[in-house]
Design an enzyme around this catalytic site. Structure first.
Site, PDB file in Angstrom:
ATOM      1  N   GLU A   1       0.815  -1.216   0.000  1.00  0.00           N
ATOM      2  CA  GLU A   1       0.000   0.000   0.000  1.00  0.00           C
ATOM      3  C   GLU A   1       0.847   1.263   0.000  1.00  0.00           C
ATOM      4  OE1 GLU A   1      -3.607  -0.546   2.675  1.00  0.00           O
ATOM      5  OE2 GLU A   1      -2.397  -2.296   3.128  1.00  0.00           O
TER       6      GLU A   1
ATOM      7  N   SER B   1      -6.913  -1.830   1.988  1.00  0.00           N
ATOM      8  CA  SER B   1      -7.225  -1.363   0.637  1.00  0.00           C
ATOM      9  C   SER B   1      -7.862  -2.443  -0.227  1.00  0.00           C
ATOM     10  CB  SER B   1      -5.977  -0.828  -0.080  1.00  0.00           C
ATOM     11  OG  SER B   1      -5.567   0.376   0.519  1.00  0.00           O
TER      12      SER B   1
ATOM     13  N   TYR C   1     -10.269   3.970  -4.971  1.00  0.00           N
ATOM     14  CA  TYR C   1      -9.340   5.039  -5.328  1.00  0.00           C
ATOM     15  C   TYR C   1      -9.612   5.711  -6.673  1.00  0.00           C
ATOM     16  CZ  TYR C   1      -7.138   3.244  -1.228  1.00  0.00           C
ATOM     17  OH  TYR C   1      -6.920   2.842   0.058  1.00  0.00           O
TER      18      TYR C   1
ATOM     19  N   ARG D   1     -10.766   3.847  12.429  1.00  0.00           N
ATOM     20  CA  ARG D   1     -11.952   3.786  11.572  1.00  0.00           C
ATOM     21  C   ARG D   1     -12.478   2.359  11.583  1.00  0.00           C
ATOM     22  NH1 ARG D   1     -10.454   3.770   6.049  1.00  0.00           N
ATOM     23  NH2 ARG D   1     -11.151   1.624   6.024  1.00  0.00           N
TER      24      ARG D   1
ATOM     25  N   ASP E   1     -14.960  -0.472  10.023  1.00  0.00           N
ATOM     26  CA  ASP E   1     -15.735  -0.815   8.834  1.00  0.00           C
ATOM     27  C   ASP E   1     -16.776  -1.842   9.245  1.00  0.00           C
ATOM     28  OD1 ASP E   1     -14.005   0.842   7.530  1.00  0.00           O
ATOM     29  OD2 ASP E   1     -12.739  -0.774   6.753  1.00  0.00           O
TER      30      ASP E   1
ATOM     31  N   GLU F   1     -13.716  -4.805  10.526  1.00  0.00           N
ATOM     32  CA  GLU F   1     -12.367  -4.575  11.027  1.00  0.00           C
ATOM     33  C   GLU F   1     -12.244  -3.128  11.499  1.00  0.00           C
ATOM     34  OE1 GLU F   1      -9.218  -3.762   7.951  1.00  0.00           O
ATOM     35  OE2 GLU F   1     -10.643  -4.862   6.711  1.00  0.00           O
TER      36      GLU F   1
ATOM     37  N   ASN G   1      -9.310  -0.004  11.598  1.00  0.00           N
ATOM     38  CA  ASN G   1      -8.010   0.397  11.075  1.00  0.00           C
ATOM     39  C   ASN G   1      -7.342   1.394  12.020  1.00  0.00           C
ATOM     40  OD1 ASN G   1      -8.407  -0.687   8.132  1.00  0.00           O
ATOM     41  ND2 ASN G   1     -10.275   0.392   8.718  1.00  0.00           N
TER      42      ASN G   1
ATOM     43  N   GLY H   1      -7.107   5.417   5.904  1.00  0.00           N
ATOM     44  CA  GLY H   1      -6.682   6.158   4.715  1.00  0.00           C
ATOM     45  C   GLY H   1      -7.070   7.625   4.823  1.00  0.00           C
TER      46      GLY H   1
END
Lengths: 354, 603
Positions: A50, A186, A255, A294, A296, A309, A311, A315
């Protein structure tokens, strides 16, 4: 800069509504303790899969901080890093590294040893959050719901025969399932498998990223990301971002703007919004995270929130979820990041500054 | 025209558009169901600006139900939308096509159709003979789609005071695609997307990584200091010209010297006026395609072919048909067959794009005998040849073969470049074209860049005038030969399970991987092992090539090349074990349009 009135009626955890929760009443808005005048070193790049995403995150955060008047430098993680840090002597380091090295806690260990204050979660907790099956077990222990899963190392397939194991997976788990590497983000190496004959390919794509696969039951529902800012008053959730995507929320969708329509705040009832915020904060606490995270998750039609999960290095690119949530909450990114930086400065050090 | 009293209900309109309704039908829907008066123009404008939905005029909804948000990602709904798009002649992505195939097969085998209920979601029910002739259960005749309940996505949201519903267009319900112009892009821009593969190349410039992926020449071999002094003099004495606009066709002094370079490959019948200087031969490729190719025209290219050319052809919406090659280059019989097939299919072939010398990526050279055959075939079929020759002077073992342009000044457009024989940083290439074509190329170039860089052109003229450029090319040939030898030797030592050709010039080796390995799927493993290559799929227009990879030996030193191949061998061996375990094979690239090659400045 929008200043949000502290809510008088609600106590933490706060609901994620259109106004900014969390940091509004964390501290006064001016002065060196707020990041202006601090030297910040952003770490971005590294050698993970990443790298590209991390470089983008690093540039975006640096730009926002510079706009807020912060003295920022960006560093790749290479053999020059320690020397550069030594020369620059930053007040705060902000690791914006995604993937191995950045999120697995190892670099944070080094920062601890060197005594640099940094933004984000400590090494031990990072290591737990980074390993998806370990994090999921923690969620369950904390009473949170996460989709059923299996962890299958590549050797197991070698020992037991791939066909047999895949058949068991298809029967025991019922398709669709999501196959993903146990580590990394990602959506790299991730496949949603709907047909038994697609399982083998998904495993091969996954094992190219790492030697252990997580197979997770696919949950239909509304895909949500809830960012948590952990300020002086404890963790508070930003408004949930709803991800409405044609096809899979894969690397391309993440992205390249276009296929995904984001709704911020998510189109939820008040109680649903409260619930997903609570889950994100509970997850943040269950994993003992710091400053920023964050979660998800998927909100199933029956109202259950399935946590996928969390993070530790969300990002921060042009298309990332945390900045969108922050903007929707009325934050100005530069000042929000500035306050995150200030959170990392030890009390004594910030008080001692002229 | 009705007064637009309220803001458009964006999510609803988007959904209706996606479901195939035309503007007037949507206006009607909004008026009867929502009590909103808008003009059809407002709908059209909204479609163009905020959605990727193409214009359509249907009065019937493709998905005749009001689907709740949690059901919208259903594979059945996507299949219905794909079914509709295919019926309209639009191209589906690989994933869409496979999903639709799967659904259609299930329906056919079970005699069922798709239905929907807001409580239970999408489901299959037996098809009613004579009524359900498509893939969905047709709504009852005479009935309008029901229920109208939950037409707004946040219908189920509690009506908080001042809550912003999607209908009001407030911040509460308005989605964003993070690109306000997403709906405005031309069709040809839709494939211009970064990919997982391209992101992985991001590590290639780190010194820890041995990159066998790029195509950067080894500039360190140039006499940079002395050349720097020449450039200093150039700007000091001729700066007023060098830093000014130039002519669209290019500086005549350089065009004369270009003919000296071309003479080395047998082109002695060209005039400086036949030369158009371009910004790299990449721009020449762009201009040629621009003036010859209409959307849907066929371009023939070798299989595999240069990734940068495929990108140009795609951006002008050409269809590329690949023609097989073997160890002697393009196969003339296969070329003839491809031309006959295209003719039989009623397709227009505009030109043959070929790289006759030290092919990128295949590394092979078209034999002299075949050059004549290819010329003869193309003359017979009245098809232009675009001869792309950046590597012709970089042969290791012999003098260059004559260019095809040397035998035919009317039927061949010849593309040359200083990027590989001197330096790509000046971005100077050229095209030699017959006079009528050249006139158009000059006008096309002016409309695109006004003029190629005067400073670059004069720098190159200076280099050609003041330096031993032929000697430099000779030393490049020796340098690259040594690197080729290092790579071939390392491949033989470390990767005996793969096969490859031994190029006698140029930059690249084309490797065929052991059975079952997919080069795209293996790339993350290579990145972990600190080595990079380009998966073969980048060099095919149609998604083939995953059983191959391109290795370049131009930039890393021989020692690094050997280390890179050694790392690659552990990667290939581990991947071979994996694919054997799971019995998978190299597959088609589902979306060959996205960018799966490194950017030019990656090693």
């Amino acid at each position: 800069m929008p200043v949000n009135q502290p809510r008088t009626t609600s106590t933490s955890p706060r609901t994620a509504e259109v106004t900014a929760p969390g940091l509004a009443d964390a501290a006064p808005l001016a002065g060196p303790s707020h990041g202006a005048g601090l030297r910040v070193a952003i770490l971005a790049g590294g050698l993970s899969h990443e790298r590209d995403v991390s470089l983008r995150s690093g540039r975006r955060v640096a730009e926002a901080l510079r706009g807020a008047g912060v003295d920022v430098s960006i560093h790749d993680v290479d053999s020059a890093l320690l020397g550069d840090l030594d020369a620059r002597r930053p007040d705060v380091v902000w690791p914006l590294l995604h993937g191995a090295g950045g999120e697995d806690g190892s670099l944070r260990d080094v920062l601890e040893l060197l005594g640099y204050p940094y933004v984000g979660t400590g090494p031990h907790a990072s290591r737990l959050a980074w390993d998806k099956p370990i994090a999921k077990a923690r969620f369950v222990a904390a009473g949170l719901v996460t989709p059923d899963w299996l962890t299958l190392p590549q050797e197991l397939f070698r020992d037991l025969g791939a066909r047999g194991v895949l058949d068991i997976v298809a029967q025991r788990f019922h398709l669709p399932v999501v196959v993903k590497p146990t580590r990394g983000g990602s959506a790299l190496g991730v496949t949603c498998v709907t047909r038994p004959d697609a399982l083998a390919r998904a495993m091969v794509d996954c094992f190219a990223y790492g030697d252990t696969a997580l197979i997770e039951r696919h949950v239909e529902g509304i895909e949500l990301a809830v960012s948590v800012i952990d300020g002086a008053d404890g963790p508070a959730a930003l408004p949930a971002v709803e991800i409405s995507v044609e096809g899979a929320y894969d690397f391309d969708a993440r992205y390249n703007p276009g296929r995904v329509e984001y709704f911020t705040p998510a189109r939820l009832t008040r109680s649903q919004a409260q619930h997903v915020s609570d889950v994100a904060i509970a997850a943040h606490r269950a994993l003992n995270l710091r400053h920023i995270s964050r979660a998800d998750m998927i909100l199933a039609p029956d109202g259950t929130v399935h946590l996928l999960e969390v993070n530790v290095a969300p990002g921060m690119t042009e298309t990332s979820l945390l900045p969108q949530a922050a903007l929707a909450a009325g934050h100005e990114l530069g000042s929000l990041y500035q306050r995150l930086v200030a959170l990392a400065v030890p009390e004594a050090a910030s008080a001692a500054r002229p | 025209m009705p007064h637009m009293a309220r803001k458009l209900p964006a999510p609803l309109v988007t959904r209706l558009l996606e479901e195939g309704l035309g503007p007037s039908a949507i206006v009607e829907h909004l008026r009867s169901k929502e009590g909103i008066d808008v003009s059809p123009q407002a709908i059209s404008t909204f479609r163009k600006r905020h959605t990727a939905v193409p214009a359509q005029h249907s009065t019937r909804r493709v998905v005749p139900w009001d689907v709740r948000p949690e059901h919208r990602s259903s594979g059945y709904r996507r299949a219905i939308l794909a079914f509709h798009r295919r019926a309209q002649g639009q191209t589906l992505t690989g994933e869409e096509a496979r999903n639709l195939d799967h659904v259609e097969r299930t329906l056919r085998e079970s005699g069922q159709v798709i239905t929907y209920h807001p409580d239970t979601g999408f489901a299959l029910v037996p098809a009613r003979p004579g009524i359900d002739t498509g893939i969905i259960e047709e709504p009852e005749a005479g009935m309008t789609p029901q229920p109208t309940h939950s037409t707004t996505p946040d219908e189920h949201a509690a009506p908080a005071p001042g809550a912003v519903s999607a209908e009001a267009g407030g911040s509460g319900g308005e989605g964003t695609r993070l690109d306000p112009w997403f709906g405005s892009y031309a069709q040809r821009a839709h494939g211009m997307r970064a990919s997982e593969i391209r992101a992985l190349f991001s590590v290639a410039n780190r010194p820890e990584v041995v990159s066998l992926a790029g195509g950067m020449p080894f500039i360190q071999g140039l006499p940079l200091e002395v050349f720097g002094e020449s450039l200093h003099r150039l700007i000091a004495t001729q700066g007023a010209t060098a830093l000014q606009y130039g002519s669209g066709q290019g500086d005549v002094a350089l065009r004369e010297r270009i003919l000296d370079v071309c003479a080395l490959e047998g082109i002695t019948n060209a005039h400086p006026d036949d030369v158009v200087v371009t910004t790299g031969s990449q721009q020449a490729l762009d201009l040629v395609t621009r003036i010859f190719v209409d959307p849907g025209d066929v371009v023939l290219a070798e299989a595999p072919s240069y990734v940068g050319a495929l990108g140009v052809f795609r951006s002008y919406e050409a269809l590329v048909e690949h023609v097989p090659m073997d160890a002697y280059g393009l196969v003339p019989e296969a070329l003839e067959r491809a031309l006959l097939d295209a003719r039989a299919a009623g397709k227009t072939v505009k030109f043959l794009y070929t790289i006759p010398n030290y092919h990128n990526p295949a590394g092979v050279t078209l034999t002299l005998e075949r050059r004549h055959q290819v010329l003869e075939i193309c003359q017979r079929f009245g098809v232009l040849i675009v001869e792309d020759n950046p590597y012709g002077l970089l042969g290791f073992d012999r003098e260059p073969l004559p260019a095809m342009r040397a035998f035919d000044s009317e039927g061949v457009l010849y593309l040359g470049s200083f990027s590989k024989t001197f330096a790509p940083g000046f971005r100077v290439g050229w095209v030699i074209a017959p006079h009528a074509v050249r006139e158009k190329l000059v006008l096309a170039s002016e409309s695109s860049i006004l003029s190629p860089s005067n400073a670059s052109q004069m720098a190159i003229t200076t280099y050609l005038n003041e330096f031993d450029w032929k000697g430099q090319i000779k030393s490049y040939r020796e340098l690259y030969r040594e690197r080729r030898d290092a790579m071939i030797g390392a491949l033989a030592e470390h990767l005996p399970t793969a096969s490859w050709n031994v190029p006698d010039g140029g930059f690249y080796v084309w490797v065929t991987l052991p059975e079952g390995i997919d080069a795209r799927s293996m790339l993350p493993r290579a990145v972990t092992a600190r080595v990079a290559y380009v998966p073969g799929t980048a060099f095919f227009y149609n998604g083939e090539g995953s059983g191959h990879m391109r290795l370049s030996y131009c930039y890393p030193t021989p020692e690094r090349i050997r280390e890179g191949v050694r790392r690659l061998s552990t990667v290939v061996n581990a991947e071979a074990e994996l694919v054997q375990l799971f019995g998978t094979s190299a597959g088609l690239d589902e979306d060959p349009r996205d960018a799966e090659y490194p950017s030019p400045n990656l090693a």
